[in-house]
Design an enzyme around this catalytic site. Structure first.
Site, PDB file in Angstrom:
ATOM      1  N   ASP A   1      49.263  65.878  49.256  1.00 49.01           N
ATOM      2  CA  ASP A   1      49.103  66.335  47.875  1.00 49.01           C
ATOM      3  C   ASP A   1      50.324  67.177  47.497  1.00 49.01           C
ATOM      4  OD1 ASP A   1      47.740  66.696  45.454  1.00 49.01           O
ATOM      5  OD2 ASP A   1      46.681  68.486  46.166  1.00 49.01           O
ATOM      6  N   HIS A   2      50.887  66.921  46.328  1.00 52.92           N
ATOM      7  CA  HIS A   2      52.054  67.676  45.848  1.00 52.92           C
ATOM      8  C   HIS A   2      53.205  67.743  46.850  1.00 52.92           C
ATOM      9  CE1 HIS A   2      50.260  69.054  42.072  1.00 52.92           C
ATOM     10  NE2 HIS A   2      49.144  69.245  42.754  1.00 52.92           N
TER      11      HIS A   2
ATOM     12  N   ASN B   1      40.689  65.453  41.881  1.00 52.15           N
ATOM     13  CA  ASN B   1      40.981  66.391  42.962  1.00 52.15           C
ATOM     14  C   ASN B   1      40.066  67.600  42.832  1.00 52.15           C
ATOM     15  OD1 ASN B   1      43.024  64.636  43.566  1.00 52.15           O
ATOM     16  ND2 ASN B   1      44.691  66.125  43.315  1.00 52.15           N
TER      17      ASN B   1
ATOM     18  N   HIS C   1      43.991  66.198  38.435  1.00 48.34           N
ATOM     19  CA  HIS C   1      44.122  67.377  39.302  1.00 48.34           C
ATOM     20  C   HIS C   1      43.345  68.500  38.629  1.00 48.34           C
ATOM     21  CE1 HIS C   1      47.636  66.315  42.089  1.00 48.34           C
ATOM     22  NE2 HIS C   1      47.282  65.200  41.480  1.00 48.34           N
ATOM     23  N   GLY C   2      42.968  69.527  39.399  1.00 42.34           N
ATOM     24  CA  GLY C   2      42.207  70.624  38.807  1.00 42.34           C
ATOM     25  C   GLY C   2      40.793  70.197  38.439  1.00 42.34           C
ATOM     26  N   GLY C   3      40.211  69.295  39.201  1.00 43.50           N
ATOM     27  CA  GLY C   3      38.871  68.773  38.895  1.00 43.50           C
ATOM     28  C   GLY C   3      37.782  69.823  38.929  1.00 43.50           C
TER      29      GLY C   3
ATOM     30  N   HIS D   1      44.890  73.576  37.231  1.00 43.73           N
ATOM     31  CA  HIS D   1      44.601  73.890  38.636  1.00 43.73           C
ATOM     32  C   HIS D   1      43.918  75.253  38.788  1.00 43.73           C
ATOM     33  CE1 HIS D   1      48.101  71.069  39.393  1.00 43.73           C
ATOM     34  NE2 HIS D   1      47.302  70.685  40.361  1.00 43.73           N
TER      35      HIS D   1
ATOM     36  N   GLU E   1      53.101  62.006  39.105  1.00 44.29           N
ATOM     37  CA  GLU E   1      52.521  62.831  38.028  1.00 44.29           C
ATOM     38  C   GLU E   1      53.417  62.778  36.796  1.00 44.29           C
ATOM     39  OE1 GLU E   1      50.841  66.648  39.010  1.00 44.29           O
ATOM     40  OE2 GLU E   1      51.441  67.545  37.094  1.00 44.29           O
TER      41      GLU E   1
ATOM     42  N   ASP F   1      55.338  64.923  43.453  1.00 48.30           N
ATOM     43  CA  ASP F   1      55.182  65.681  42.217  1.00 48.30           C
ATOM     44  C   ASP F   1      56.555  66.027  41.655  1.00 48.30           C
ATOM     45  OD1 ASP F   1      54.744  67.427  40.180  1.00 48.30           O
ATOM     46  OD2 ASP F   1      53.650  68.916  41.363  1.00 48.30           O
TER      47      ASP F   1
HETATM   48 ZN   LIG Z   1      47.362  69.259  41.895  1.00 46.01          ZN
END
Ligand SMILES: [Zn+2]
Length: 276
Positions: A82-83, A225, A202-204, A174, A134, A104
């Site tokens: 991730d990232h 996420n 992202h930031g789910g 996030h 992204e 990212d």
């Molecule tokens: Zn993220």
């Protein structure tokens, strides 16, 4: 052995109307609980190693942990970076056995993001690994502001980079500790109208559960996420276990008591993403 790529789990999700959780891991205890929860729910899961996880544990170790869990799992498991911020981050993850990498480049100018993501997606695909990119910028609660994804830029990004999944900025942020946010559905519709690539939120943790379910079933969003929500559940379980007996000092004994509460919290998260 049920180790699979991101593409392997997102294409069926796109076709059949559900989403797969990208769960942010920090160590063995949460990884193990996430896989147990996915097995209990009978759904695939994406184990993610993000920047704070990598700061604590080297990527080759994380890759081995993810693969060990995948080998013993009865459901498909994706080992996902991730990232990743550089091609080198992504290369080390690929060499460490990850089956998916996120590059990212969202802080970079569009042309640079496209150019670098294209090269990394090609490197990943040559190794049989998936790539997430992204477009737009997903900000951080109490930190950098978001820049919403422009649908035309998203269409171009998807077409030129060849990514398997595309993270978009549509009101998501996030590190949110509550679910007051909510996503901009008009912007999501505009983006999914111009690309076939599965979309990622992202930031789910900050997205209301009803909206997660509705979008999982009725949009091109195939991956949410989830980090903060489950980190909070783990933290609460850990605090309770530590406080239960001030004389206990063996951390394995203490950490064992986080397993069941974290499995329960994760199962609740996973259920919201299932098809009807
Ligand atoms: Zn993220």
């Amino acid at each position: 052995m049920t180790l699979v790529t991101l593409k392997d789990v997102l294409q069926p999700a796109l076709r059949d109307g559900y989403a797969v959780a990208g769960l942010v891991t920090l160590g063995w205890e949460d990884m193990r609980a996430y896989v147990a929860a996915a097995e209990a729910e009978g759904c695939p899961v994406i184990l993610q190693a993000g920047p704070s996880c990598r700061e604590h544990t080297p990527l080759p170790v994380l890759g081995a942990m993810f693969r060990n869990l995948a080998e013993g799992a009865s459901v498909p498991v994706v080992a996902h970076l991730d990232h990743g911020y550089t091609a080198e981050d992504c290369r080390i993850a690929i060499d460490s056995g990850f089956t998916s990498v996120m590059f990212d480049g969202s802080r970079k100018p569009l042309a640079e993001n496209i150019e670098e993501t294209t090269a990394i997606a090609a490197m990943a695909h040559a190794a049989g690994v998936s790539c997430e990119g992204e477009i737009g910028f997903v900000g951080y609660s109490g930190g950098e502001n978001s820049a919403g994804t422009d649908p035309e830029e998203a269409a171009r990004f998807a077409r030129e980079t060849g990514v398997d999944a595309m993270a978009i900025s549509v009101g998501n942020v996030h590190l949110q500790q509550d679910k007051q946010g909510g996503l901009d559905e008009a912007r999501i519709r505009a983006i999914e109208a111009v690309t076939e690539v599965p979309l990622v939120i992202h930031g789910g943790s900050g997205v209301p559960v009803a909206q997660r379910s509705a979008l999982a079933r009725g949009s091109a969003i195939c991956k949410f996420n989830i980090g903060t929500e489950l980190r909070m559940a783990f933290g609460q379980a850990l605090r309770k276990a530590v406080d239960r007996d001030p004389n206990r000092f063996d951390r394995v004994q203490i950490l064992k008591e986080t397993h069941d509460p974290l499995v329960a919290a994760t199962r609740t998260v996973l259920r919201a993403f299932k098809s009807v």
